[in-house]
Design a protein around this motif. Structure first.
Motif, short mmCIF file in Angstrom:
data_model
loop_
_atom_site.label_atom_id
_atom_site.label_comp_id
_atom_site.label_asym_id
_atom_site.label_seq_id
_atom_site.Cartn_x
_atom_site.Cartn_y
_atom_site.Cartn_z
N ASP A 115 57.64 -51.43 -111.19
CA ASP A 115 56.85 -52.15 -110.19
C ASP A 115 57.56 -53.43 -109.81
N TYR A 116 57.87 -53.59 -108.54
CA TYR A 116 58.62 -54.76 -108.08
C TYR A 116 57.79 -56.05 -108.17
N ARG A 117 56.47 -55.93 -108.26
CA ARG A 117 55.64 -57.13 -108.36
C ARG A 117 55.65 -57.74 -109.76
N LYS A 118 56.02 -56.95 -110.76
CA LYS A 118 56.00 -57.42 -112.15
C LYS A 118 57.40 -57.60 -112.70
N THR A 119 58.35 -57.92 -111.86
CA THR A 119 59.72 -58.08 -112.29
C THR A 119 59.99 -59.52 -112.72
N ASN A 120 60.99 -59.66 -113.56
CA ASN A 120 61.38 -61.01 -113.98
C ASN A 120 62.70 -61.40 -113.32
N ALA A 121 62.97 -60.83 -112.16
CA ALA A 121 64.18 -61.15 -111.40
C ALA A 121 64.06 -62.56 -110.82
N PRO A 122 65.18 -63.26 -110.73
CA PRO A 122 65.15 -64.60 -110.14
C PRO A 122 64.86 -64.52 -108.65
N ILE B 205 63.68 -49.95 -103.21
CA ILE B 205 62.71 -51.03 -103.41
C ILE B 205 62.28 -51.60 -102.07
N SER B 206 63.24 -51.79 -101.17
CA SER B 206 62.94 -52.34 -99.85
C SER B 206 61.97 -51.45 -99.07
N VAL B 207 62.20 -50.16 -99.11
CA VAL B 207 61.31 -49.21 -98.41
C VAL B 207 59.91 -49.26 -99.01
N GLN B 208 59.84 -49.31 -100.33
CA GLN B 208 58.55 -49.36 -101.01
C GLN B 208 57.80 -50.65 -100.66
N MET B 209 58.51 -51.78 -100.65
CA MET B 209 57.89 -53.05 -100.30
C MET B 209 57.38 -53.04 -98.86
N LYS B 210 58.18 -52.48 -97.96
CA LYS B 210 57.79 -52.43 -96.56
C LYS B 210 56.56 -51.56 -96.36
N GLN B 211 56.51 -50.42 -97.04
CA GLN B 211 55.35 -49.54 -96.92
C GLN B 211 54.09 -50.21 -97.47
N ASP B 212 54.21 -50.90 -98.60
CA ASP B 212 53.06 -51.59 -99.17
C ASP B 212 52.56 -52.69 -98.25
N LEU B 213 53.48 -53.46 -97.69
CA LEU B 213 53.09 -54.55 -96.79
C LEU B 213 52.43 -54.00 -95.53
N GLU B 214 53.00 -52.96 -94.95
CA GLU B 214 52.41 -52.37 -93.74
C GLU B 214 51.02 -51.82 -94.01
N PRO C 2 61.04 -61.84 -105.06
CA PRO C 2 62.51 -61.77 -105.07
C PRO C 2 62.99 -60.70 -104.09
N LYS C 3 64.18 -60.90 -103.57
CA LYS C 3 64.76 -59.93 -102.65
C LYS C 3 65.05 -58.62 -103.38
N PRO C 4 65.02 -57.50 -102.67
CA PRO C 4 65.26 -56.20 -103.31
C PRO C 4 66.59 -56.11 -104.06
N THR C 5 67.63 -56.77 -103.55
CA THR C 5 68.92 -56.72 -104.24
C THR C 5 68.86 -57.42 -105.59
N LEU C 6 68.12 -58.52 -105.67
CA LEU C 6 67.98 -59.22 -106.95
C LEU C 6 67.15 -58.41 -107.94
N ILE C 7 66.12 -57.74 -107.44
CA ILE C 7 65.29 -56.90 -108.31
C ILE C 7 66.12 -55.72 -108.82
N ALA C 8 66.89 -55.08 -107.93
CA ALA C 8 67.70 -53.94 -108.32
C ALA C 8 68.78 -54.34 -109.32
N THR C 9 69.39 -55.49 -109.12
CA THR C 9 70.41 -55.98 -110.06
C THR C 9 69.80 -56.24 -111.42
N GLN C 10 68.63 -56.84 -111.45
CA GLN C 10 67.96 -57.12 -112.73
C GLN C 10 67.59 -55.82 -113.43
#
Length: 110
Positions: free
Chosen positions: A2-9, A41-50, A83-91
Motif C-alpha cells: 500500500d503506497y499510503r503506508k510507506t516509509n519512503a522519503p 504505483i503511479s497508475v494505482q494512485m491516479k485511479q484512487d484519486l480519480e 512521496p512520488k512513485p519513484t521514491l516509493i518504488a525505490t524504497q
C-alpha cells in the motif's frame, strides 16, 4: 504494498548506486525494475484519486454553479504530499518487497 503506508522519503535522497545494484548485479536492470514498479504505483494512485474525486464531479455546464469544495481540496492536498512513485518504488526495492525475474538469466541457468 500500500503506497499510503510507506516509509519512503518525501524528498530526493542520494543513493549509493553500487549498493542499489547488488540484488541484480546490474544498475540498468535495477533502474528498469524500479521504473516499472513506479509506473504501477503511479497508475494505482491516479485511479484512487480519480475514484475519490468522482464523488465531487459536477455534470452541469453552468459556470455560475461551480463552487469551492473543502473536502475535494483536502483530498488533493493529501495526494500531493505523498512521496512520488519513484521514491516509493525505490524504497520497496531496497526493502526487498519487489518481486522480479529476468527470463534471459533463467534460460542461461538451464
Amino acid at each position: 504494498m500500500d503506497y499510503r503506508k510507506t516509509n519512503a522519503p518525501t524528498n530526493t535522497v542520494t543513493r549509493d548506486l553500487i549498493k542499489l545494484a547488488e540484488p541484480t548485479g546490474n544498475i540498468y536492470e535495477t533502474v528498469a525494475i524500479i521504473s516499472k514498479r513506479a509506473n504501477q504505483i503511479s497508475v494505482q494512485m491516479k485511479q484512487d484519486l480519480e475514484k475519490k474525486l468522482q464523488e465531487f464531479a459536477s455534470f452541469n455546464d453552468n459556470l455560475e454553479e461551480v463552487f469551492e469544495n473543502r473536502e475535494q481540496i483536502e483530498i488533493s492536498r493529501y495526494y500531493e504530499k505523498l512521496p512520488k512513485p519513484t521514491l516509493i518504488a525505490t524504497q520497496e526495492f531496497i526493502e526487498g518487497k519487489v518481486y522480479y525475474k529476468n527470463p534471459a538469466k533463467e534460460k542461461i541457468n538451464f
